[in-house]
Scaffold this motif. Structure first.
Motif, short mmCIF file in Angstrom:
data_model
loop_
_atom_site.label_atom_id
_atom_site.label_comp_id
_atom_site.label_asym_id
_atom_site.label_seq_id
_atom_site.Cartn_x
_atom_site.Cartn_y
_atom_site.Cartn_z
N ALA A 38 0.81 -1.36 0.38
CA ALA A 38 -0.09 -0.08 -0.20
C ALA A 38 0.96 1.36 0.03
CB ALA A 38 -0.95 0.12 1.62
N TRP A 39 2.71 1.21 0.66
CA TRP A 39 2.53 2.23 1.11
C TRP A 39 3.88 2.58 -0.29
CZ3 TRP A 39 7.40 2.35 4.61
CH2 TRP A 39 7.49 3.84 4.94
N LEU A 40 4.37 1.48 -1.11
CA LEU A 40 4.65 1.38 -2.68
C LEU A 40 3.63 2.19 -3.49
CD1 LEU A 40 7.10 -1.01 -2.93
CD2 LEU A 40 7.98 1.01 -2.32
N HIS A 41 2.47 1.68 -3.37
CA HIS A 41 1.60 1.74 -4.26
C HIS A 41 1.09 4.02 -3.79
CE1 HIS A 41 -1.83 1.83 -6.63
NE2 HIS A 41 -3.00 2.46 -5.84
N ARG A 42 1.10 4.35 -3.21
CA ARG A 42 0.80 6.23 -2.62
C ARG A 42 1.99 6.35 -3.15
NH1 ARG A 42 -1.16 7.09 3.32
NH2 ARG A 42 1.26 7.38 3.70
N LEU A 43 3.23 5.82 -2.98
CA LEU A 43 4.64 7.03 -3.18
C LEU A 43 4.18 7.21 -5.24
CD1 LEU A 43 7.26 5.80 -0.32
CD2 LEU A 43 5.77 7.73 -0.52
N ARG A 44 4.22 6.05 -5.16
CA ARG A 44 4.02 5.46 -6.92
C ARG A 44 3.21 7.12 -7.12
NH1 ARG A 44 4.93 0.18 -7.12
NH2 ARG A 44 7.03 0.25 -7.08
N LEU A 92 1.90 9.89 -5.44
CA LEU A 92 2.77 10.92 -5.45
C LEU A 92 3.99 11.47 -6.55
CD1 LEU A 92 1.93 10.49 -1.46
CD2 LEU A 92 1.10 12.71 -3.06
N GLY A 93 4.28 10.38 -7.21
CA GLY A 93 5.33 11.22 -8.06
C GLY A 93 6.64 10.49 -7.89
N VAL A 94 6.81 9.58 -7.03
CA VAL A 94 8.17 9.21 -6.64
C VAL A 94 8.97 8.32 -7.62
CG1 VAL A 94 10.06 8.24 -4.91
CG2 VAL A 94 7.78 9.85 -4.02
N HIS A 95 10.09 8.17 -8.01
CA HIS A 95 10.78 7.83 -8.99
C HIS A 95 11.05 6.85 -8.14
CE1 HIS A 95 8.89 10.07 -11.84
NE2 HIS A 95 9.77 11.55 -10.91
N PHE A 96 11.89 5.74 -8.36
CA PHE A 96 12.12 4.14 -8.12
C PHE A 96 13.28 3.59 -9.37
CE2 PHE A 96 8.00 4.40 -5.99
CZ PHE A 96 8.34 4.53 -4.65
#
Ligand SMILES: Cc1cc2nc3c(=O)[nH]c(=O)nc-3n(C[C@H](O)[C@H](O)[C@H](O)COP(=O)(O)OP(=O)(O)OC[C@H]3O[C@@H](n4cnc5c(N)ncnc54)[C@H](O)[C@@H]3O)c2cc1C
Length: 413
Positions: A124-130, A132-136
């Motif tokens: 859920a956290w990675l999904h939210r960060l993606r 919000l526009g965070v690049h991984f």
């Protein structure tokens, strides 16, 4: 467009990244227009140790009163206390609820996410960060800085460089290297004049060096119930005999004083009350009763409730003259001294002590020697017992470093 690089995609790095892109002013201070947050990890996926922490039931924080909670950080409570006051166990539980995961308090006060697992939370956290526009970027191993100040990464396609306006290092400690955190960052920072306390095992087992007979007979067996003490701490609990030593909850809880005594004095003893339910006076009286035709093993079992591995420990360390002297035997049962030889290697430890010293950072966890470079998580010089204190401090320091980097960039723009 300002760019921030977050290196290390464990809980501390992900929490730092979240602060860079959070949309509300209230949670993350002033926004930096057009801020680009890029998070790198050496491994093929993020949060591997976080997932491992969830395997046996993820204990993410603790519900005890905040002053007691802060006290668990020992020598570092003064520096971590204010950070935990602004984002402590309660705020952490609310934050988890914001990811759609409920938490519950176990009987010992330990707090767990629903189902006790880390995977749904991380997903859920990675999904939210993606969103919000965070690049991984995975498989990007940080190698240090190029001469022009750019960050160097080893990638499957060869070395690349990345220029960032601010950097957050959240590289973890030095244990369980196969999950990604190998402590290889320490020399990279020392070369740059950053003060790094030597990495040491924390929440770890110890070598004892049993006889072959004891090891064959008792390895894998729990020793319980007992009260253990070391360095002025006294705790009820249990631990497990390993082929060469000891491990388990009680040993981890007392690992710091046992380890420090070994470093300081060259020797260390775990004191054990092997009969916590009986007083010394009662043991003395009961053991002094005539043995008759009873074997020593039977006498110990009938008069002191000592049998199995506990009896094995007495036989392993006490001379026969002591085993047959009721007064001395009673004293040895109430204050059994188990000598430990060495902590198990750092790679086996649950966590790491040592790391980047707070004295070389400002309150936002920015390195004084390297302006614009922030540090967070287990790579900082603190230690704590298991019980949710590790993850809480990683998430809290990740948040502080993220907020600090954002404020620093806002000041520059
Ligand atoms: C078996 C086990 C059980 C645990 N159980 C609990 C528990 O129940 N409760 C609790 O509070 N804590 C627990 N912990 C501890 C907790 O998991 C850690 O303290 C926490 O994960 C540390 O977070 P971090 O973000 O600082 O570092 P990490 O989670 O270690 O993340 C650091 C990241 O940095 C990356 N990295 C490292 N070097 C480089 C590099 N050079 N370049 C790029 N990337 C790099 C790594 O790949 C890794 O993804 C447990 C630990 C273990 C091993």
């Amino acid at each position: 467009m300002p760019r921030v690089a977050i290196i290390g995609g464990g809980p501390a790095g992900l929490m730092a990244a979240e602060q860079m892109v959070a949309t509300t002013e209230t949670t993350a201070g002033p926004r930096v227009d057009g801020l680009e947050a890029v998070i790198f990890d050496a491994m093929p996926s993020f949060g591997r140790k976080f997932l491992m922490a969830g395997k046996g039931g993820m204990n993410i924080t603790h519900a005890e009163p905040l002053p007691d909670f802060i006290g668990r950080y020992g020598e570092r409570q003064e520096v971590l206390g204010p950070l935990l006051e602004s984002f402590g166990p309660q705020a952490l539980r609310q934050w988890i609820a914001g990811l759609g995961i409920t938490t519950f308090v176990g009987s010992s006060g330990r707090v767990f996410p629903a189902e006790m697992k880390a995977a749904p939370l991380l997903r859920a956290w990675l999904h939210r960060l993606r969103g919000l526009g965070v690049h991984f970027h995975v498989r990007h191993r940080w190698l240090g800085w190029a001469t022009d100040g750019a960050l160097r990464f080893a990638t499957p396609a060869g070395e690349i460089q990345f220029a960032a306006d601010a950097v957050i290092l959240a590289l973890g400690g030095g244990s369980w290297a196969k999950l990604g955190s190998d402590g290889a960052w320490a020399p990279l920072l020392r070369e740059r004049g950053v003060s790094v306390a030597p990495l040491k095992p924390a929440n770890c087992g110890f070598d004892v060096g049993w006889s072959a007979h004891f090891s064959t007979r008792f390895a894998g067996q729990p020793v319980k119930p007992v009260i253990g003490s070391a360095g002025g701490r006294r705790l009820p609990g249990e631990f497990t005999i390993t082929a060469g030593g000891i491990e388990g909850g009680l040993v981890y809880a007392l690992a710091a004083p046992l380890r420090d005594a070994l470093g300081r004095d060259g020797s260390s003893e775990l004191h054990l009350d092997l009969a916590p339910g009986r007083t010394l006076a009662r043991l003395r009286a009961d053991l002094a009763r005539p043995r008759g035709h009873d074997s020593l093993a039977n006498h110990l079992r009938r008069r002191a409730g000592i049998e199995g591995v506990k009896a094995g420990l007495l036989r392993e360390f006490l001379p026969i003259s002591m085993l047959t002297a009721p007064d001395r035997l009673a004293e040895a049962i109430k204050d059994f001294r188990l000598p430990v030889k060495a902590p198990r290697p750092i790679d086996e430890a649950i966590s790491t002590a040592g790391g980047v010293r707070f004295e070389g950072m400002d309150e936002q966890l920015m390195l004084q020697n390297l302006p614009g470079v922030f540090c967070a998580g287990e790579m900082l010089d603190w230690e704590a017992p298991t019980g949710g204190y590790l993850l809480t401090a990683c998430l809290t320091t990740g948040r502080v470093a993220g907020l600090g980097a954002r404020a620093w960039l806002a000041g520059k723009s």
